[in-house]
Design an enzyme around this catalytic site. Sequence first.
Site, short mmCIF file in Angstrom:
data_model
loop_
_atom_site.label_atom_id
_atom_site.label_comp_id
_atom_site.label_asym_id
_atom_site.label_seq_id
_atom_site.Cartn_x
_atom_site.Cartn_y
_atom_site.Cartn_z
N GLU A 65 -31.61 -25.33 -16.47
CA GLU A 65 -32.78 -26.03 -15.91
C GLU A 65 -32.53 -26.44 -14.46
O GLU A 65 -32.64 -27.60 -14.09
CB GLU A 65 -33.16 -27.25 -16.77
CG GLU A 65 -33.60 -26.84 -18.16
CD GLU A 65 -34.31 -27.92 -18.98
OE1 GLU A 65 -34.36 -29.08 -18.54
OE2 GLU A 65 -34.82 -27.58 -20.06
N GLU A 97 -33.75 -22.76 -25.35
CA GLU A 97 -34.09 -24.09 -25.90
C GLU A 97 -35.53 -24.02 -26.39
O GLU A 97 -36.44 -23.69 -25.61
CB GLU A 97 -33.94 -25.19 -24.84
CG GLU A 97 -32.48 -25.45 -24.49
CD GLU A 97 -32.28 -26.64 -23.55
OE1 GLU A 97 -33.09 -27.59 -23.58
OE2 GLU A 97 -31.30 -26.60 -22.79
O1 AHR Z 1 -32.28 -30.53 -25.40
C1 AHR Z 1 -32.41 -31.69 -24.63
C2 AHR Z 1 -32.59 -31.40 -23.16
O2 AHR Z 1 -33.80 -30.72 -22.97
C3 AHR Z 1 -31.57 -30.48 -22.55
O3 AHR Z 1 -30.44 -31.16 -22.15
C4 AHR Z 1 -32.29 -29.93 -21.36
O4 AHR Z 1 -31.84 -28.65 -21.00
C5 AHR Z 1 -33.75 -29.95 -21.79
O5 AHR Z 1 -34.55 -30.53 -20.85
#
Ligand code: AHR
Length: 520
Positions: free
Chosen positions: A209, A329
Amino acid sequence: MPPMAHQFSRRQFASTSAALGFYALTARRAGSATAETHSIRIDPASSLGIIRPQLHSHFSEHLGSCTYGGLWVGPNSKISNIHGYRREAIEYLKALGIPVLRWPGGCFADDYHWRDGIGSADKRPKTVNIHWGDYVEDNSFGTHEFVGLCRLIGAEPYFAGNVGSGTPEELRDWVEYCNYPSGSRLSDERAANGSPEPFRVKYWGIGNENWGCGGQMRPEEYSGYYRRFANFVRPFGGTVPFPIACGPNRNNKDWTEKFFEAMPPGRRNIAGYSMHYYSNGPLPATRYTPEAMQQQFESFARLEQAIADQREILDRFDPQHRIGLIVDEWGVWDRMVPEEQQKYGHLWQQNTIRCGIAAALGLNLFHRNAAKLYMCNIAQIVNVLQSVLLTDGDRCIRTPTYYAFELLKPHRGKTAVKVENDERSSVGLSISASRRNGELILTLVNPRPDAAMNVACSVAGKSVSAATARILHHADLNACNTFDRPDEVVPKDYTATASGSGMRVDLPPLSVVTVQARLS
Ligand code: AHR
């Protein structure tokens, strides 16, 4: 968009349905509950790509009680453990099969310095986790412990490197430390720390990110960082690294276009490109309403669209389709309950049948898009967001999400095939089907809380026999497994009737059913 984009001709579909005595989509009342009737048609000769087991992968972070207290309790803990790893968690994860496990973040990755987590545990520095509550961690869980965890559960490790606050040198050295066979300063240090054999880590994320917590970069800027960092991630001892670039949040096309535009074509050392797509929800996990659930489920059609759009942009810059699209994610992100976070750590949320349904909606859509995807990692494995396990002291329970992954596991490694689904709503009947040789796997999801679904399935050109089925279902959308009642939502054997070229599967509201059948 409707769940299935692959269409048989309407005439072909109508004639097959009529011949089998199936109905067009209608709704009727059965007692007090509404029952919808659906007809679907499976084409076992088609191919939507191989369902890579990696589409069922996971993610773990130094966040809340995911790593410390969840997976890792330490060798001196009273909680039953295997060299510090929570024994029950290891057993459950091994049984589920975790193809790839990503670590150490998340946001945490861009502030993680791997040297803090090697060497004698009592000499490791105490560092502050600035992303998740400023708590001090002792770094007792580091590179060796993570690789050890992966070996125990049979997962392939995926390291997320630090671009945000790290240097190319630090990342380069981490790769050498892990993968160089022997004889160099860093490989000798690894051996002295207990691992003469190289770790052979293939997956290397170049930041996380980086448009946000990983450095607040612009895409053009990150493109430059990517080139520089990835340049030093080198093959050693036969392990060829698979560098993964940070892609967009959700379907941000601007990020992807600008990132690639700023990347000279001959200098693209990119094996994977990862996007993040959470399904946010407005309420605490156990206080959902049907409306809030529907709102959350609608995001899965948008995720499917995002995969199509992002793949299309990638293919423009990479016409030979060499870069693997990764969703590293994803999952439901509900409203946190302060008391629960206080007790169990940051981003802890309960996991209800709604989450099990959401997991199956996600996996179904990944299967349907198998040719477009390389890997998907649900967030996160234990005690954070949409976990497969929850822990409290010495107790460890499996969530409905765990069981949804278990139900969909038979699809791994099979060829995804086309299904004509008569559903026209983005929050209605969801399907994925796959086959290998004479075996057909079909997963049907009814995400409606108020209607059963009677599904007539025809299989083009084949006879179906020996259908066995399993179901995950609960009538209460807020039902969950608790530490006192760990078996409230568990899969059960189910009935699917097969005759000739058809099968009949009845889905109660809020259910996931996987059918395994023989084709001849
Ligand atoms: O999964 C929680 C957070 O969500 C992670 O650290 C980040 O990559 C995302 O914003």
